[in-house]
Design an enzyme around this catalytic site. Structure first.
Site, PDB file in Angstrom:
ATOM      1  N   HIS A 261      43.521  22.540  33.362  1.00 28.36           N
ATOM      2  CA  HIS A 261      43.143  21.227  33.904  1.00 28.36           C
ATOM      3  C   HIS A 261      42.922  21.375  35.399  1.00 28.36           C
ATOM      4  CE1 HIS A 261      43.347  16.920  34.766  1.00 28.36           C
ATOM      5  NE2 HIS A 261      43.096  16.757  33.481  1.00 28.36           N
ATOM      6  N   ASP A 317      43.999  17.054  25.373  1.00 25.69           N
ATOM      7  CA  ASP A 317      43.079  17.212  24.249  1.00 25.69           C
ATOM      8  C   ASP A 317      43.344  18.445  23.401  1.00 25.69           C
ATOM      9  OD1 ASP A 317      41.785  14.844  24.428  1.00 25.69           O
ATOM     10  OD2 ASP A 317      40.458  15.536  26.020  1.00 25.69           O
TER      11      ASP A 317
END
Ligand code: COA
Length: 381
Positions: A261, A317
């Protein structure tokens, strides 16, 4: 201009103040208006979180019952909207339909939409409440099935599952769906939210802002990671094949979807909660294959990256696609579900932008030529 420094993609540039969301990437924490995501996911409903995002405070019991009733009242789609969805090319991506439908909605709201900061876009809430109906209607029409009207006795998440499948989800599935929406409801200045704020800064309507945000989310660098994670799990197929698959992907310099991320340098707190939902559903449906493969991917990938001194953790996710699959949501609807969850966050940012507006107008570093001579006729080859 040579040597002028600039932030490509505005990376790291602070473009505004905001009280809505704090992403503490170093410590893996996330807050909506100061409340920890762990508390929100455990103790609140999606409707309460929507209230929090739109009004900046948790509702009292009287406020939430009025707000919740208003949200549930405005779930159903008017006949022209259903016709528009029915007529939309069936082979389009549901995100294309969603983006078009959201602007279509603005023609059918009862209050006057003003192109000004005084427009009360907290009023009808169609930009939030009608997204589940739009997504499920398109899916059902595409599969030659009838539209299922919404139910007012179900939570936002449970009602989505009802409208999608026409089967009432049990309490646990409904709650998990509602909480998945909470986890995706807000995430500060990401690309789609920034898009919404840029459009709001021109004093355009909230429907135009949200439609722009949906367009931004559709791009593969933003929404859609969970769809790719599920494709990866299917491709690997067996927990025994994970190690060789990861090694060969890393050798080819391929990214492992759902890992890493831009902001989190610790495990995304939403991924921790999602993993628990996946564990619950895997046990319930006696289908452990996705959980086993995902856990093995995480273990092998993190080992490989730690050896290189680059600790990389799962993002939200990594597990969400597997949760949605066990809830029987088709993978082409994962990004529309993300949009459905994020709508309150977008609207919160639109309201905040309007409350203290300044038109966004960055500059570009021009690297072309100037004062070129106009070519003679027939001499443009
Ligand atoms: N697979 C393989 N390598 C990865 C990786 C992944 N998922 N995520 C990061 N890395 C690598 C980077 O390429 C970088 O390597 P380098 O030092 O050789 O350039 C290193 O690990 C450090 O990366 P970092 O700076 O922490 O992240 P980033 O800003 O480069 O990338 C993402 C962030 C989100 C773009 C990236 O992690 C990614 O593409 N993840 C997969 C897609 C995804 O899940 N997206 C949804 C995000 S919510």
């Amino acid at each position: 201009m040579a040597g002028t420094s600039y932030a490509k993609g505005l990376e790291g540039v602070i473009a505004s103040e905001s009280r809505i969301c704090k992403v503490d990437g170093e410590n893996g924490r996330l807050y909506y208006y100061g409340y920890r995501i762990t508390d929100l996911a455990e103790k609140a409903s999606f409707e309460e979180v929507t209230y929090l995002l739109l009004y900046g405070k948790l509702p009292t019991s009287k406020e939430i019952s009025e707000f919740s009733a208003r949200m549930r009242e405005s779930r159903d789609l008017k006949p022209p909207i259903l016709s528009m969805i029915r007529d939309f090319p069936r082979d389009s991506h549901p995100m294309e339909l969603l983006q078009s439908a959201i602007n279509f909605l603005s023609g059918y709201v009862d209050h006057k939409i003003e192109h000004s900061p005084t427009c009360n876009c907290r009023q009808t809430l169609h930009q939030i409440t009608q997204l589940p109906a739009i997504i499920s209607a398109f899916h059902r029409f595409k599969n030659e099935l009838d539209y299922i009207p919404p139910r007012k006795d179900l939570s936002h998440g449970a009602n989505f599952l009802w409208q999608l499948k026409g089967i009432e989800p049990d309490r646990e599935d409904g709650e998990i769906m509602d909480k998945c929406l909470i986890l995706h409801a807000e995430h500060s200045f990401n690309a789609s939210t920034f898009t919404a704020r840029v459009i709001a800064s021109t004093l355009s309507t909230c429907y135009c802002s949200i439609s722009g945000a949906i367009g931004s989310l559709y791009g593969s660098l933003h929404g859609g990671a969970n769809e790719k994670v599920i494709a990866m799990v299917k491709e690997i197929g067996d927990v025994e094949k994970v190690t060789s698959w990861i090694d060969s992907s890393l050798a080819k310099k391929q990214k492992i979807m759902g890992m890493g991320h831009r902001v989190y340098k610790a495990k995304d707190p939403r991924a921790v909660i999602m993993e628990k939902f996946l564990q619950t559903l895997s046990r319930k449906y006696n289908d452990h294959s996705k959980l086993e493969i995902l856990r093995k991917i995480e273990e092998v990938f993190r080992n490989r990256m730690e050896v290189k001194g680059k600790p990389i953790y799962p993002n939200v996710d990594f597990f969400s696609g597997a949760v949605y699959s066990l809830l029987d949501i088709p993978s082409n609807l994962f990004t529309p579900v993300f949009a459905m969850a994020r709508a309150p966050g977008w609207l919160a940012h639109i309201l905040e932008q309007r409350a203290d507006n300044r038109l966004f107008r960055p500059r570009a570093l021009y690297t072309g030529e100037i004062n070129l001579p106009w070519p003679e006729k027939g001499n443009r080859e």
